[in-house]
Structures are given as C-alpha cells and as structure tokens.
Design a protein around this motif. Structure first.
Motif, PDB file in Angstrom:
ATOM      1  N   ARG A  18      -3.761   0.884 -25.581  1.00 17.27           N
ATOM      2  CA  ARG A  18      -2.433   0.810 -25.184  1.00 17.27           C
ATOM      3  C   ARG A  18      -2.003   2.160 -24.383  1.00 17.27           C
ATOM      4  N   GLY A  19      -1.058   1.910 -23.703  1.00 21.08           N
ATOM      5  CA  GLY A  19      -0.183   2.991 -22.776  1.00 21.08           C
ATOM      6  C   GLY A  19       0.857   2.801 -22.336  1.00 21.08           C
ATOM      7  N   ARG A  20       1.336   3.423 -21.319  1.00 23.12           N
ATOM      8  CA  ARG A  20       2.578   3.218 -20.674  1.00 23.12           C
ATOM      9  C   ARG A  20       2.403   3.230 -19.076  1.00 23.12           C
ATOM     10  N   VAL A  21       2.896   2.444 -18.378  1.00 20.50           N
ATOM     11  CA  VAL A  21       2.914   2.354 -16.807  1.00 20.50           C
ATOM     12  C   VAL A  21       4.253   2.149 -16.132  1.00 20.50           C
ATOM     13  N   PHE A  22       4.458   2.685 -14.977  1.00 23.39           N
ATOM     14  CA  PHE A  22       5.590   2.677 -14.080  1.00 23.39           C
ATOM     15  C   PHE A  22       5.274   1.809 -13.143  1.00 23.39           C
ATOM     16  N   VAL A  23       6.347   0.733 -13.035  1.00 26.21           N
ATOM     17  CA  VAL A  23       6.081  -0.426 -11.903  1.00 26.21           C
ATOM     18  C   VAL A  23       7.482  -0.818 -11.894  1.00 26.21           C
ATOM     19  N   SER A  24       7.763  -1.082 -10.492  1.00 29.34           N
ATOM     20  CA  SER A  24       9.014  -1.714 -10.026  1.00 29.34           C
ATOM     21  C   SER A  24      10.267  -0.937 -10.651  1.00 29.34           C
TER      22      SER A  24
ATOM     23  N   SER B  33       8.328 -12.153 -13.769  1.00 30.82           N
ATOM     24  CA  SER B  33       7.248 -12.834 -13.299  1.00 30.82           C
ATOM     25  C   SER B  33       7.100 -12.204 -11.779  1.00 30.82           C
ATOM     26  N   ARG B  34       8.047 -11.472 -11.258  1.00 28.75           N
ATOM     27  CA  ARG B  34       7.481 -10.814 -10.025  1.00 28.75           C
ATOM     28  C   ARG B  34       6.487  -9.623 -10.189  1.00 28.75           C
ATOM     29  N   LEU B  35       6.219  -9.040 -11.324  1.00 28.36           N
ATOM     30  CA  LEU B  35       5.523  -7.878 -11.560  1.00 28.36           C
ATOM     31  C   LEU B  35       4.210  -8.361 -11.580  1.00 28.36           C
ATOM     32  N   VAL B  36       3.654  -9.728 -11.894  1.00 27.35           N
ATOM     33  CA  VAL B  36       2.218 -10.044 -11.922  1.00 27.35           C
ATOM     34  C   VAL B  36       1.926  -9.757 -10.647  1.00 27.35           C
ATOM     35  N   GLY B  37       0.579  -9.142 -10.308  1.00 28.24           N
ATOM     36  CA  GLY B  37      -0.110  -8.576  -9.107  1.00 28.24           C
ATOM     37  C   GLY B  37       0.233  -7.359  -8.377  1.00 28.24           C
ATOM     38  N   GLN B  38       1.315  -6.891  -9.068  1.00 26.75           N
ATOM     39  CA  GLN B  38       1.556  -5.707  -8.638  1.00 26.75           C
ATOM     40  C   GLN B  38       0.977  -4.423  -8.966  1.00 26.75           C
ATOM     41  N   ARG B  39       0.863  -3.301  -8.229  1.00 26.41           N
ATOM     42  CA  ARG B  39       0.230  -2.097  -8.489  1.00 26.41           C
ATOM     43  C   ARG B  39       1.161  -1.055  -9.488  1.00 26.41           C
ATOM     44  N   ALA B  40       0.544  -0.697 -10.685  1.00 30.60           N
ATOM     45  CA  ALA B  40       1.442   0.118 -11.601  1.00 30.60           C
ATOM     46  C   ALA B  40       0.869   1.579 -11.701  1.00 30.60           C
ATOM     47  N   GLN B  41       1.566   2.655 -12.016  1.00 27.57           N
ATOM     48  CA  GLN B  41       0.988   3.752 -12.189  1.00 27.57           C
ATOM     49  C   GLN B  41       0.957   4.239 -13.730  1.00 27.57           C
ATOM     50  N   VAL B  42      -0.360   4.600 -14.302  1.00 30.63           N
ATOM     51  CA  VAL B  42      -0.253   4.967 -15.612  1.00 30.63           C
ATOM     52  C   VAL B  42       0.598   6.320 -15.762  1.00 30.63           C
ATOM     53  N   VAL B  43       1.613   6.347 -16.746  1.00 32.93           N
ATOM     54  CA  VAL B  43       2.297   7.362 -16.738  1.00 32.93           C
ATOM     55  C   VAL B  43       1.837   8.045 -18.272  1.00 32.93           C
ATOM     56  N   GLN B  44       1.244   7.440 -19.120  1.00 32.92           N
ATOM     57  CA  GLN B  44       0.827   7.943 -20.396  1.00 32.92           C
ATOM     58  C   GLN B  44      -0.550   7.241 -20.494  1.00 32.92           C
ATOM     59  N   ALA B  45      -1.302   8.060 -21.037  1.00 28.20           N
ATOM     60  CA  ALA B  45      -2.779   7.803 -21.018  1.00 28.20           C
ATOM     61  C   ALA B  45      -2.959   6.618 -22.158  1.00 28.20           C
ATOM     62  N   PHE B  46      -3.859   5.705 -21.898  1.00 26.52           N
ATOM     63  CA  PHE B  46      -4.253   4.641 -22.955  1.00 26.52           C
ATOM     64  C   PHE B  46      -5.174   5.019 -23.949  1.00 26.52           C
ATOM     65  N   VAL B  47      -4.494   4.940 -25.123  1.00 28.02           N
ATOM     66  CA  VAL B  47      -5.270   5.168 -26.403  1.00 28.02           C
ATOM     67  C   VAL B  47      -5.430   3.929 -27.071  1.00 28.02           C
ATOM     68  N   ASP B  48      -6.618   3.543 -27.443  1.00 29.46           N
ATOM     69  CA  ASP B  48      -6.996   2.119 -28.171  1.00 29.46           C
ATOM     70  C   ASP B  48      -6.468   1.086 -27.321  1.00 29.46           C
TER      71      ASP B  48
END
Length: 152
Positions: free
Chosen positions: A112-118, A95-110
């Motif tokens: 869906r992708g992967r992000v790095f946060v916390s 719940s602490r992740l909501v509102g945080q800035r994340a970095q895209v680590v795997q490009a979104f396809v359709d």
C-alpha cells in the motif's frame, strides 16, 4: 387561424424565424440534443423565404422536414466519429485513469502507498515488488478510492 395564414402569406420569414427561436429556446432550457437541428433548419427556411425563394407553404414545410432529417443524420455520424462509444466518458474521471502513468509519492509498505496521477494524489495498492518514491507506476484498475497499480 385565417390571420396566421394571411401573415404567412405576407411574411413567411417571421413564422419560420419564430419557430426556430422557440425550438432553440426549448433546446437551451432542457438540453434535449434533439431540437438543435430542427431549430437550425427553421432558420435556414426563414433565410430562404426572406430572400424571396417562392416555395409556398407546403414547399417550405417539405424543405424544413428534409433539412431536419438530413442535419440530424449527419450530426449523429459526426458525433460517432468525434466521440466513439468505446471511448471513456469525458466526465468519468476515474475510468480515464486506467492505463495512465502515475508517480509514487509515498513509498509502498505491505503493498500500500500513495501515487500522484491526473492532478490528484490517490491511495494505491501494488502486487509484487514496489518501486520507491519518485518512480513511475501504471494504473491498472480502480476499486473505489483505491488505485491498483503495477510497476512501469
């Protein structure tokens, strides 16, 4: 019982100190969060009797009760100031992740992708135009192990 009364008459310090230690031991064992302040109050009464403040048994009991009530009420106010109930639980990492800035680590396809946060990498879903890898997104919500994000 008479021995206890005589012992209190001669050395009230030890009675109050023992009560404080017992309450503190129970608090340490069970983390009730209710016995800390009575333990501290018993310690204060022990110190006051050790320096020779002539309260008598009922005066000591009254002081102990007043200190316990006052310390408990003040601690509740302090806890509410320091940790308001509307703030997310420190142990609820998701719940602490909501509102945080994340970095895209795997490009979104359709969408869906992967992000790095916390400090961790998460599967993510985005509606609309997806930013490329290395760009930032904002976490909007969490659905199990999937973060829903939006462009920053």
């Amino acid at each position: 019982m008479n021995a206890l009364i005589e012992f209190h008459g001669a050395q009230p310090f030890w009675i109050w100190l023992a009560l404080g230690v017992i309450l503190l031991a129970i608090e340490s064992a069970f983390s009730t969060e209710w016995l800390l302040w009575p333990a501290v109050s018993a310690g204060v009464v022990a110190v006051l009797t050790a320096i020779g403040l002539p309260l008598g048994f009922w005066g000591e009991v009254a002081l102990f009760a007043a200190l316990t009530v006052a310390a408990t009420l003040m601690s509740r106010q302090l806890v509410q100031k320091v940790n308001p109930s509307e703030a997310p639980d420190i142990n609820a990492r998701d719940s602490r992740l909501v509102g945080q800035r994340a970095q895209v680590v795997q490009a979104f396809v359709d969408g869906r992708g992967r992000v790095f946060v916390s400090g961790a990498e998460w599967s993510a879903e985005i509606d609309g135009v997806a930013p490329p890898a290395g760009e930032s997104v904002i976490v909007e919500s969490i659905d199990g192990p999937l973060l829903k994000v939006r462009a920053a």
